[in-house]
Design a protein around this motif. Structure first.
Motif, PDB file in Angstrom:
ATOM      1  N   GLU A  37     -11.934   6.223   7.831  1.00 50.77           N
ATOM      2  CA  GLU A  37     -12.576   6.124   6.517  1.00 50.77           C
ATOM      3  C   GLU A  37     -11.575   6.527   5.438  1.00 50.77           C
ATOM      4  N   ILE A  38     -11.326   5.620   4.505  1.00 49.67           N
ATOM      5  CA  ILE A  38     -10.373   5.875   3.423  1.00 49.67           C
ATOM      6  C   ILE A  38     -11.085   5.632   2.095  1.00 49.67           C
ATOM      7  N   PRO A  39     -11.039   6.582   1.160  1.00 53.14           N
ATOM      8  CA  PRO A  39     -11.703   6.391  -0.134  1.00 53.14           C
ATOM      9  C   PRO A  39     -11.202   5.125  -0.830  1.00 53.14           C
ATOM     10  N   GLY A  40     -12.142   4.320  -1.286  1.00 55.30           N
ATOM     11  CA  GLY A  40     -11.772   3.048  -1.889  1.00 55.30           C
ATOM     12  C   GLY A  40     -11.985   2.972  -3.378  1.00 55.30           C
ATOM     13  N   GLY A  41     -12.399   4.061  -3.997  1.00 56.58           N
ATOM     14  CA  GLY A  41     -12.674   4.031  -5.425  1.00 56.58           C
ATOM     15  C   GLY A  41     -11.418   4.035  -6.276  1.00 56.58           C
ATOM     16  N   ASP A  42     -11.620   3.833  -7.579  1.00 50.59           N
ATOM     17  CA  ASP A  42     -10.500   3.803  -8.518  1.00 50.59           C
ATOM     18  C   ASP A  42     -10.280   5.143  -9.219  1.00 50.59           C
ATOM     19  N   SER A  43     -11.093   6.133  -8.907  1.00 51.40           N
ATOM     20  CA  SER A  43     -10.971   7.420  -9.578  1.00 51.40           C
ATOM     21  C   SER A  43      -9.697   8.133  -9.134  1.00 51.40           C
ATOM     22  N   PRO A  44      -9.163   9.020  -9.962  1.00 52.66           N
ATOM     23  CA  PRO A  44      -7.977   9.794  -9.569  1.00 52.66           C
ATOM     24  C   PRO A  44      -8.214  10.603  -8.296  1.00 52.66           C
ATOM     25  N   GLU A  45      -9.453  11.093  -8.116  1.00 52.76           N
ATOM     26  CA  GLU A  45      -9.758  11.881  -6.912  1.00 52.76           C
ATOM     27  C   GLU A  45      -9.644  11.012  -5.654  1.00 52.76           C
ATOM     28  N   ASP A  46     -10.181   9.787  -5.716  1.00 54.99           N
ATOM     29  CA  ASP A  46     -10.092   8.896  -4.566  1.00 54.99           C
ATOM     30  C   ASP A  46      -8.641   8.505  -4.278  1.00 54.99           C
ATOM     31  N   ALA A  47      -7.909   8.218  -5.339  1.00 54.44           N
ATOM     32  CA  ALA A  47      -6.508   7.844  -5.159  1.00 54.44           C
ATOM     33  C   ALA A  47      -5.714   8.987  -4.524  1.00 54.44           C
ATOM     34  N   ALA A  48      -5.988  10.218  -4.951  1.00 51.65           N
ATOM     35  CA  ALA A  48      -5.274  11.369  -4.407  1.00 51.65           C
ATOM     36  C   ALA A  48      -5.660  11.656  -2.964  1.00 51.65           C
ATOM     37  N   ARG A  50      -6.251   9.442  -0.639  1.00 55.64           N
ATOM     38  CA  ARG A  50      -5.766   8.438   0.298  1.00 55.64           C
ATOM     39  C   ARG A  50      -4.499   8.925   1.002  1.00 55.64           C
ATOM     40  N   PRO A  51      -4.342   8.552   2.261  1.00 57.41           N
ATOM     41  CA  PRO A  51      -3.136   8.970   2.983  1.00 57.41           C
ATOM     42  C   PRO A  51      -1.885   8.290   2.443  1.00 57.41           C
ATOM     43  N   ASP A  52      -0.738   8.819   2.822  1.00 59.32           N
ATOM     44  CA  ASP A  52       0.530   8.336   2.279  1.00 59.32           C
ATOM     45  C   ASP A  52       0.843   6.894   2.666  1.00 59.32           C
ATOM     46  N   TYR A  53       0.310   6.439   3.787  1.00 58.64           N
ATOM     47  CA  TYR A  53       0.720   5.118   4.276  1.00 58.64           C
ATOM     48  C   TYR A  53      -0.007   3.961   3.598  1.00 58.64           C
ATOM     49  N   VAL A  54      -0.968   4.220   2.707  1.00 52.66           N
ATOM     50  CA  VAL A  54      -1.648   3.133   2.005  1.00 52.66           C
ATOM     51  C   VAL A  54      -1.094   3.011   0.598  1.00 52.66           C
ATOM     52  N   LEU A  55      -1.358   1.873  -0.035  1.00 52.54           N
ATOM     53  CA  LEU A  55      -0.869   1.649  -1.389  1.00 52.54           C
ATOM     54  C   LEU A  55      -1.548   2.584  -2.374  1.00 52.54           C
ATOM     55  N   GLU A  56      -0.802   3.037  -3.371  1.00 56.68           N
ATOM     56  CA  GLU A  56      -1.351   3.982  -4.340  1.00 56.68           C
ATOM     57  C   GLU A  56      -2.449   3.356  -5.187  1.00 56.68           C
ATOM     58  N   HIS A  57      -2.264   2.090  -5.570  1.00 59.49           N
ATOM     59  CA  HIS A  57      -3.168   1.468  -6.536  1.00 59.49           C
ATOM     60  C   HIS A  57      -4.347   0.759  -5.891  1.00 59.49           C
ATOM     61  N   PRO A  60      -6.959   0.078   1.427  1.00 60.47           N
ATOM     62  CA  PRO A  60      -6.954  -1.027   2.388  1.00 60.47           C
ATOM     63  C   PRO A  60      -8.361  -1.541   2.660  1.00 60.47           C
ATOM     64  N   LEU A  61      -8.438  -2.768   3.106  1.00 59.18           N
ATOM     65  CA  LEU A  61      -9.726  -3.336   3.498  1.00 59.18           C
ATOM     66  C   LEU A  61     -10.284  -2.579   4.698  1.00 59.18           C
ATOM     67  N   ALA A  62      -9.403  -2.207   5.615  1.00 53.80           N
ATOM     68  CA  ALA A  62      -9.799  -1.430   6.790  1.00 53.80           C
ATOM     69  C   ALA A  62      -8.557  -0.793   7.383  1.00 53.80           C
ATOM     70  N   ALA A  63      -8.744   0.290   8.119  1.00 56.56           N
ATOM     71  CA  ALA A  63      -7.654   0.989   8.803  1.00 56.56           C
ATOM     72  C   ALA A  63      -8.173   1.538  10.120  1.00 56.56           C
ATOM     73  N   PHE A  64      -7.294   1.573  11.118  1.00 55.27           N
ATOM     74  CA  PHE A  64      -7.667   2.052  12.445  1.00 55.27           C
ATOM     75  C   PHE A  64      -6.582   2.960  12.989  1.00 55.27           C
ATOM     76  N   GLU A  65      -6.999   3.882  13.831  1.00 57.21           N
ATOM     77  CA  GLU A  65      -6.060   4.769  14.519  1.00 57.21           C
ATOM     78  C   GLU A  65      -5.996   4.364  15.987  1.00 57.21           C
ATOM     79  N   PHE A  66      -4.806   4.449  16.578  1.00 57.81           N
ATOM     80  CA  PHE A  66      -4.635   4.023  17.967  1.00 57.81           C
ATOM     81  C   PHE A  66      -3.461   4.777  18.590  1.00 57.81           C
ATOM     82  N   PRO A  67      -3.497   4.997  19.908  1.00 55.97           N
ATOM     83  CA  PRO A  67      -2.345   5.556  20.611  1.00 55.97           C
ATOM     84  C   PRO A  67      -1.459   4.434  21.145  1.00 55.97           C
TER      85      PRO A  67
END
Length: 358
Positions: A37-48, A50-57, A60-67
Motif C-alpha cells: 500500500e503506497i499513498p497516492g494522494g497529492d498532499s505533501p504528507e502523502d508525497a513524503a 512514499r518510499p524512495d523507489y517511487v516517483l516523487e510527483h 505507482p498504479l501498484a507495487a508488490f514485494e517479492f523474494p
C-alpha cells in the motif's frame, strides 16, 4: 514489453545463466507476491510517505514485494505510462534500484531505457581477502560484485542488451498474436494462476483503458483521422489485426539487430567498436608482416637447398658443357647467382598463392 518487465518470476527461466544468480532451479517454486500500500494522494504528507523507489510527483498504479535469489526483499512498481521500478535490499541500509522506461515508437516497437543507482559501497580487495578467511560462503557474491564494478560501460551495455535480446523474439510473436485475436483477448487466452502475475494483470487493465484514449489534438491525429472515426492511442501504438496479418513476423536478425538498435546511438559503445576496429587493423597488419617474414625465411632456407640438390644431381653432359670455356664458366657463375634470386622470388609467389588458395 512493459508486461514482461512487471513479472520478476520470469527472470530465472528466460534469462537462465545470464548472471550467477539467475538459475532455473531458483524459480521452480511459486514466487510470493505481496501487494504494497503506497499513498497516492497529492498532499505533501502523502508525497513524503512514499518510499524512495517511487516517483516523487506520482504514486505507482501498484507495487508488490517479492523474494528472489538476488535479495530476500525485492519490490517492483509500475507507474503509468512508461515506468517500471525494481528495488532490492541488501541488508538494513544497502539498496539497489533499477528503472526501466519503455517509450512507444510505433506499432510493435518500443525504445527502452534503463537507469540504475545504488548506495552499496564498492567491494575492495581487502573485502575479498577477509571473506576468504571469515565467511567463504559470501565470497562468490562479493567476487561477482567486484568484477561487475570493474567492467567498462560498454560491457555493461552489452550485458543489458543480451537480456533484451533473450525476450524480444517471443515478445514480438506475442504482440502479433494479441493483435490477431483482439487486444482484449488476454482476459481469456492468458492463464495467470500465480501471485506473481498480479502486476501483469494490473498493467494489462490499465493498457486496455489507455489504448481507448482519444488522440484528438495530438500530432499523430492528422495521420490517423478518418471521416468516421477519431483516432485513439491504439491506432498509433498498437498493431492492428490487418497489420499483423499482412506483415511477416520479425526474425532473430531483426529483433537482435544490436548495432542499429543500440550501438550506433550510444557514444560509449561506438568508442568501444572503433577501438576494436583499430586493434583488428593492427592485428591484420602484424599478421601480414609475419606472413611475409615466414615466406621469406622459408624461401631463403628451402629454395637454395632445392637449388643445391638440383645442381648436385645434374647430368655429366650438362657439367661438361658448362666447363667448355672459362668465359662461359664466369657467365655461368653469375647466372647461377641470379637464378638463385629468381628461384626465391618464384618460390615466394607460389607459397603466397597456395596460402591464398587454401
Amino acid at each position: 514489453l512493459i508486461e514482461n518487465l512487471t513479472d520478476p518470476s520470469h527472470l530465472p527461466f528466460s534469462h537462465h545463466n545470464l548472471s550467477p544468480l539467475l538459475k532455473r532451479s531458483e524459480g521452480e517454486a511459486p514466487m510470493p507476491f505481496t501487494p504494497i500500500e503506497i499513498p497516492g494522494g497529492d498532499s505533501p504528507e502523502d508525497a513524503a510517505a512514499r518510499p524512495d523507489y517511487v516517483l516523487e510527483h506520482k504514486a505507482p498504479l501498484a507495487a508488490f514485494e517479492f523474494p528472489s535469489a538476488m535479495s530476500p526483499a525485492g519490490r517492483v512498481a509500475f507507474t503509468p505510462p512508461l515506468n517500471v521500478t525494481y528495488e532490492y535490499n541488501f541488508g538494513p541500509v544497502n539498496k539497489m534500484q533499477n528503472d526501466l522506461i519503455a517509450v512507444p515508437a510505433g506499432p510493435g516497437r518500443s525504445v527502452a531505457y534503463t537507469i540504475g543507482r545504488s548506495n552499496i559501497p564498492k567491494v575492495q580487495t581487502a573485502d575479498l581477502v577477509k571473506a576468504l578467511f571469515t565467511n567463504p560462503k559470501a565470497l562468490p557474491m562479493l567476487f561477482n560484485r567486484y568484477l561487475y564494478q570493474m567492467q567498462p560501460k560498454h560491457v555493461m551495455h552489452r550485458h543489458m542488451n543480451k537480456l533484451f535480446d533473450q525476450d524480444s523474439l517471443f515478445l514480438n510473436m506475442q504482440d502479433r498474436q494479441l493483435a490477431l485475436r483482439g487486444k482484449s483477448s488476454w482476459t481469456r487466452d492468458y492463464y495467470m494462476p500465480t501471485q506473481a502475475d498480479g502486476l501483469v494483470i494490473v498493467g494489462r487493465k490499465w493498457v486496455d483503458f489507455a489504448l481507448q484514449l482519444s488522440l484528438q489534438g495530438h500530432k499523430l491525429a492528422a495521420e490517423k483521422t478518418t471521416a468516421n472515426k477519431t483516432p485513439t492511442a491504439a491506432d498509433a501504438f498498437s498493431l492492428s489485426p490487418n497489420e499483423a496479418s499482412l506483415t511477416r513476423p520479425a526474425g532473430p536478425q531483426e529483433t537482435g539487430d544490436r548495432y542499429n538498435q543500440h550501438t550506433k546511438h550510444c557514444t560509449a559503445c561506438q568508442q568501444a567498436l572503433q577501438g576494436l576496429e583499430r586493434r583488428l587493423q593492427r592485428v591484420q597488419a602484424a599478421a601480414a608482416g609475419l606472413a611475409a617474414a615466414v615466406v621469406g625465411v622459408v624461401a631463403g632456407v628451402v629454395a637454395p637447398g632445392l637449388y643445391a640438390a638440383v645442381a648436385q644431381n645434374s647430368t655429366a653432359a650438362a657439367a661438361g658443357a658448362v666447363a667448355a670455356s672459362s668465359g662461359l664458366r664466369r657467365d655461368g657463375r653469375t647466372y647461377s647467382r641470379c637464378s638463385g634470386v629468381v628461384a626465391v622470388a618464384a618460390s615466394s609467389c607460389r607459397l603466397l598463392d597456395h596460402a591464398h588458395t587454401r
